[in-house]
Each structure stands twice: as C-alpha cells, then as structure tokens.
Scaffold this motif. Structure first.
Motif, PDB file in Angstrom:
ATOM      1  N   SER A 124       0.941  -1.266   0.041  1.00 39.37           N
ATOM      2  CA  SER A 124      -0.121  -0.072   0.105  1.00 39.37           C
ATOM      3  C   SER A 124       0.969   1.314  -0.125  1.00 39.37           C
ATOM      4  O   SER A 124       1.982   1.335  -0.414  1.00 39.37           O
ATOM      5  N   SER A 125       0.143   2.396   0.565  1.00 40.89           N
ATOM      6  CA  SER A 125       0.931   3.796   0.288  1.00 40.89           C
ATOM      7  C   SER A 125       2.078   3.872   1.296  1.00 40.89           C
ATOM      8  O   SER A 125       2.403   2.819   2.403  1.00 40.89           O
ATOM      9  N   ARG A 126       2.899   4.864   0.975  1.00 38.42           N
ATOM     10  CA  ARG A 126       4.157   5.123   1.856  1.00 38.42           C
ATOM     11  C   ARG A 126       5.065   3.760   2.028  1.00 38.42           C
ATOM     12  O   ARG A 126       5.868   3.504   3.132  1.00 38.42           O
ATOM     13  N   HIS A 172       0.619   5.656  -3.148  1.00 38.46           N
ATOM     14  CA  HIS A 172       1.003   6.705  -3.080  1.00 38.46           C
ATOM     15  C   HIS A 172       2.172   6.846  -2.090  1.00 38.46           C
ATOM     16  O   HIS A 172       1.959   6.381  -1.172  1.00 38.46           O
TER      17      HIS A 172
END
Lengths: 302, 238
Positions: B126-128, B146
């Motif tokens: 997922s993000s980061r 993202h």
C-alpha cells in the motif's frame, strides 16, 4: 485513534445472526477506542407513515412507559416502545418534526439519537464490550450495521459525542480521524438554519453530507463535494436504509480493511477484528484506496 | 553453511500471547547456534495480531501461518521471517538485517526506516512503501500506493507492478526500480537510464526475491538532488 466496523448481510441467515458477527468486531476494536462506543442497526423499513425514534437518557431507572403514555395521550397516536435500560426505541406514526418539538419541550434531557423507518442507534460511554452487553447487541438482527469505538481526541467523552452521528432520517456516519475545518463547515451550515447538537468534528461531516442529500445529491455526489470541503484525516463509514458506504481521505491516513464473501461484506479498521468471521479465509480482502467511494447495496432477498 | 533445523518449534497464538512468543524469541534462542543449525519456528493462528516476531536479533527461520497485523518482524536482525498470508501496517519497520517475505499483500509503510536486510512483498504494497528507508532493500511483486519511498535515504525499492501518485517524493540516495507505470513522480524524483551497476544489482535483488523478470524491463527513478541545498531564488516564493 478510533475503531470503525461495518457489516452488511447478503444472506438472510447472516441478517438473523448479525449481532453474533458484529459484537466480536466491536469488542476487538475496543483496543482502538475504549472510552465509548455505538452501533447503528438497520432493519426492514417500517410502514410509510411510521417512524422509529431512538432515545437515550442518562438514567437507567428512567420511566419510559410514562413518557410513552404521555406522548400517546397528547398526540393522540398509538406507539410501540422497546426499552433496554436507558435506551428506548419509540415507534409511532408521526412527523419527525412534531415529535422532536414535543420531546424538546417535555423531556429536554432525553437525547434523540436517530429518526427513520429502518435505523436504530445505540451509543454510550464505556468499553465497547460492556456497551455491547448492556444493550444486548449480540441478539440484534438486521440487514446492516455500522459501529464505532471511540478514543476521544478533540471533544468531550459523553454519550452525545460518541458515534454514530445521525442527521435527517435513516442516515448515519462513523469517523476515524480528525477534521481540521469542522468549524468553518459548521458556520456555513448554521447560516442555512442547520442546528448542531455537539461541538464534535464528525457531526460537521455528518450534517454536511445530509444537507447535500437534502439538496438533491446522491450520497456519492455528496461525498465528491465532501472530498473538496472536508479538510483533515478521515475514514468515514456511512449507512442509509439500503446502502453501506466507505471512503478514506486523500492521504489514506486512517486504516480500513474490507472482507467480502457471498454471505457478507465486513469492514473494520483492522483485519484482526474480522479474523473470527465465518469463511474469512476464502474472503476477498482488500484495503480501500484514497478518495474512492465504495458502496454496497442491501439485497432485496435478505 | 548453516542449515535450518528439521525440528519445528510451534507457537499457537490462539493459545499463547504474542508477548510470550516474543519473549521466547528474545531470550530463548541461541545467538550463535552451536550445532550450526538455525532454529525453525512456526507461528499458528496469527489472526492479524500485531507485533508478531518483533525485535528478533538472532538467526532463525520463522514461518507465520496466516495473516499478520501491524509491525510484523519489526527491527528484525538476522532472522528470516515468512508471512504465509497478508500483513498490516509497517511490516519490518526499521529492519536491520535478515529477511521478511509476505506471501500476500501488505498495508502501508512497508519497511519504514529500514536499515538493512531484504523485504519481499509478493502481492501489492500500500501507500508509503519504503518511507524513509535507510539501506534496506524492498522488492514488491505487485503495485505500490502513493508516496512510496518518500524521503528514502539509502537502499533499493524494486516495484514489479505500478506505482501510485508521488513516487519518490523528496528522495535522498535510495534508488527505485519500477517495471510498470508510474501514476506520478514526487517532487525532485526523476527517471534516469539504468547503469551497468543497476542491471547487476537489480538482477541480484530479483534473483534473491525469486522473481523471474529481466532487469532490462525496469526503469530507474532517483533524486534530481535539487532539494539538497537551499537555492536563493526560492526565497522569492515566500
């Protein structure tokens, strides 16, 4: 930190055992929110003219039958009353405005938690496990439910500040996160004559979305405007009489996990609150993307 | 070479707490196996619980038989951990060495601030992903969300799928290799041609992570280094 949970039954058996599935979810998420909890439960709609009013009072000995009798006498309409301790669901064929005004003048200390044909809301201070026991959530049935466990960060710990928040009819919202512009949203809505019951940031989001829907938006359209208007961190889980809707903010700062099977849709802040569900190992498990609207409809067959 | 012992020590988290497991891992495992055999543990019924196998500092093979929660394998040193399922936030946070493999997908902040070792996510991250990584290597079989590799300082992030918005925002000297599409590069991140060193390094990482892609299928993203120093012209913006 707060916990959110949601459950939508796709089969009748799961609607009939809804409480069995939701209580362990709420209890588990007590780790994220131990100071108060709430549950909004949706079941088959009442007849067209009838409304269910969920009422709460900070007194476990409250004489609900007296309130009911007085209402019936003064309004001249029949009612049904389901009482669990300091919570009562009052069903009567009356306009929400008429009942709200009567309640305010006769019982100003009784909180009106929700109004609608299918919604029933419970919320209170205390650990979610204790609240689930107090209000017998385990026995509850319904097509879908939305729950919340609160760790207060921005306003007081009280039953009124607990989630779910409601506005209008058959609409509720729970929130994990914090908004940074609730007061500017609030000032905007107050100028339109919309009144608030608390100083909680989530109430601003709830009333904003409900206002947009009264103006003719679908919930999805209202949420698109919400993505622009709401500033801050949020995972929002909402329900109407026939829909369960989930969104996360642009940065996806607050968690959410969805598990979907042929039997149910289950949503939680963390997977471990879903691990007990039947068929979870075969479920499609995913994390909702930022600023994307996820919605599920209640099936007619349930 | 040391080999993993055939005797498997089982921990059933339906009956034992994560704290008991971690105390065992911290205090009962030999720091240098005298027999030359590395201990092998199987963790049953993880059910998404947090902090499983955090802070292990010795060689061990740890198989987690199901979905893990937050921080699984955090601060790991020397151990090789496999999650046979999905994992929650901050998998292998601050990993120092050893390895962690997630057979499914992982949530946000994979290997955040990881100093060393190899983290493999077979599904999506997922993000980061790789936020502030400081020298570890991460290989993701699927996509990343993202702000991946945000402020990443050293090490490599290999993405076999696509990347979400703001990839490599404010990168330092970590390098990103990406096979799929980029939704958008972050501030100061730029695409660069692969060097001979990149091809060799990436080839070795893909091999260790057990992915059959050719390094030549990948693009390199690294820091343009325009944020390293204050530029006087920027003063006019404020």
């Amino acid at each position: 930190m707060c916990g959110i949970v949601g459950f939508l039954a796709k089969k009748r058996a799961f609607a009939e055992s809804l409480g069995d599935h939701v209580v362990p979810m709420l209890t588990c998420m007590g780790d994220r929110g131990p100071d108060s909890a709430g549950l909004a439960l949706f079941s088959k709609s009442l007849p067209e003219m009838v409304r269910r009013f969920s009422l709460y009072v900070d007194d476990r000995e409250f004489p609900w039958t007296d309130l009911g009798a007085q209402w019936s006498l003064e309004a001249g309409v029949a009612l049904e009353l389901d009482v669990i301790e300091n919570h009562a669901a009052l069903m009567s064929a009356v306009s929400p405005d008429q009942f709200r005004a009567w309640l305010k003048s006769h019982y100003p200390h009784v909180h009106l938690l929700s109004v609608g044909r299918s919604i029933d809301v419970y919320k209170d201070e205390g650990h979610p496990e204790e609240i689930s026991r107090r209000y017998r959530f385990g026995k509850m049935r319904g097509t879908h439910a939305v729950g919340h466990t609160r760790m207060a960060t921005e306003s007081a710990v009280s039953p009124a500040h607990a989630h779910p928040f409601t506005a209008g009819e058959d609409f509720c919202l729970v929130h994990n996160g914090s908004l940074s512009n609730p007061y500017s949203i609030r000032r905007k809505l107050e100028r339109l004559g919309i009144t608030f019951e608390t100083d909680n940031d989530t109430e601003a989001a709830c009333r904003f979305l409900e206002w947009r829907m009264r103006e003719g938006d679908t919930l999805e359209e209202a949420l698109q405007k919400g993505f622009v208007e709401l500033d801050g961190f949020y995972t929002l889980l909402m329900a109407t009489s026939d829909q369960l809707v989930l969104v996360r903010d642009a940065f996806a700062c607050k968690p959410a996990v969805v598990a979907e099977t042929d039997d149910y849709v289950a949503i939680s802040s963390e997977y471990r609150a879903l691990a007990h569900l039947p068929g979870i190992n075969q479920a499609r498990i995913f994390e909702p993307l930022p600023e994307r609207i996820y919605s599920w409809n209640v099936l007619q067959s349930v | 070479m040391e080999r993993v012992t055939e005797r498997v020590i089982q921990f059933d988290l339906a009956r034992t707490t994560v704290r008991e497991l971690n105390q065992y891992l911290h205090h009962q495992l030999p720091s240098e196996p005298s027999t030359g055999e590395i201990p092998h543990l199987a963790i049953l019924n993880p059910n998404g619980q947090h902090n499983i196998a955090v802070g292990v500092t010795v060689p061990a093979r740890i198989d987690i038989q199901g979905n893990a929660g937050y921080f699984v394998g955090g601060m790991n040193k020397h151990a090789d951990i496999v999650v046979h399922g999905h994992a929650g936030w901050s998998v292998a946070e601050n990993i120092m060495s050893g390895s962690l493999r997630v057979k499914g997908s992982a949530s946000e902040c994979v290997a955040a601030s990881g100093h060393g070792g190899l983290v493999v996510i077979e599904g999506d991250a997922s993000s980061r992903c790789g936020i502030s990584m400081k020298g570890c290597d991460i290989v993701v079989g699927g996509d990343v969300g993202h702000m991946s590799a945000f402020m990443a300082q050293a090490g490599s992030l290999v993405i076999c799928g696509d990347a979400g918005p703001n990839l490599g925002d404010s990168l330092y000297e970590a390098v990103i290799y990406i096979r799929g599409g980029i939704h958008g590069l972050g501030t100061d991140a730029q695409e660069e041609p692969l060097t001979a060193h990149d091809i060799e390094h990436l080839g070795s990482l893909l091999k260790r992570a057990e992915f059959a892609y050719s390094p030549k299928e990948f693009k390199r993203v690294a820091s343009a280094r325009t944020l390293y120093h204050w530029h006087v012209d920027a003063g006019a913006k404020y």
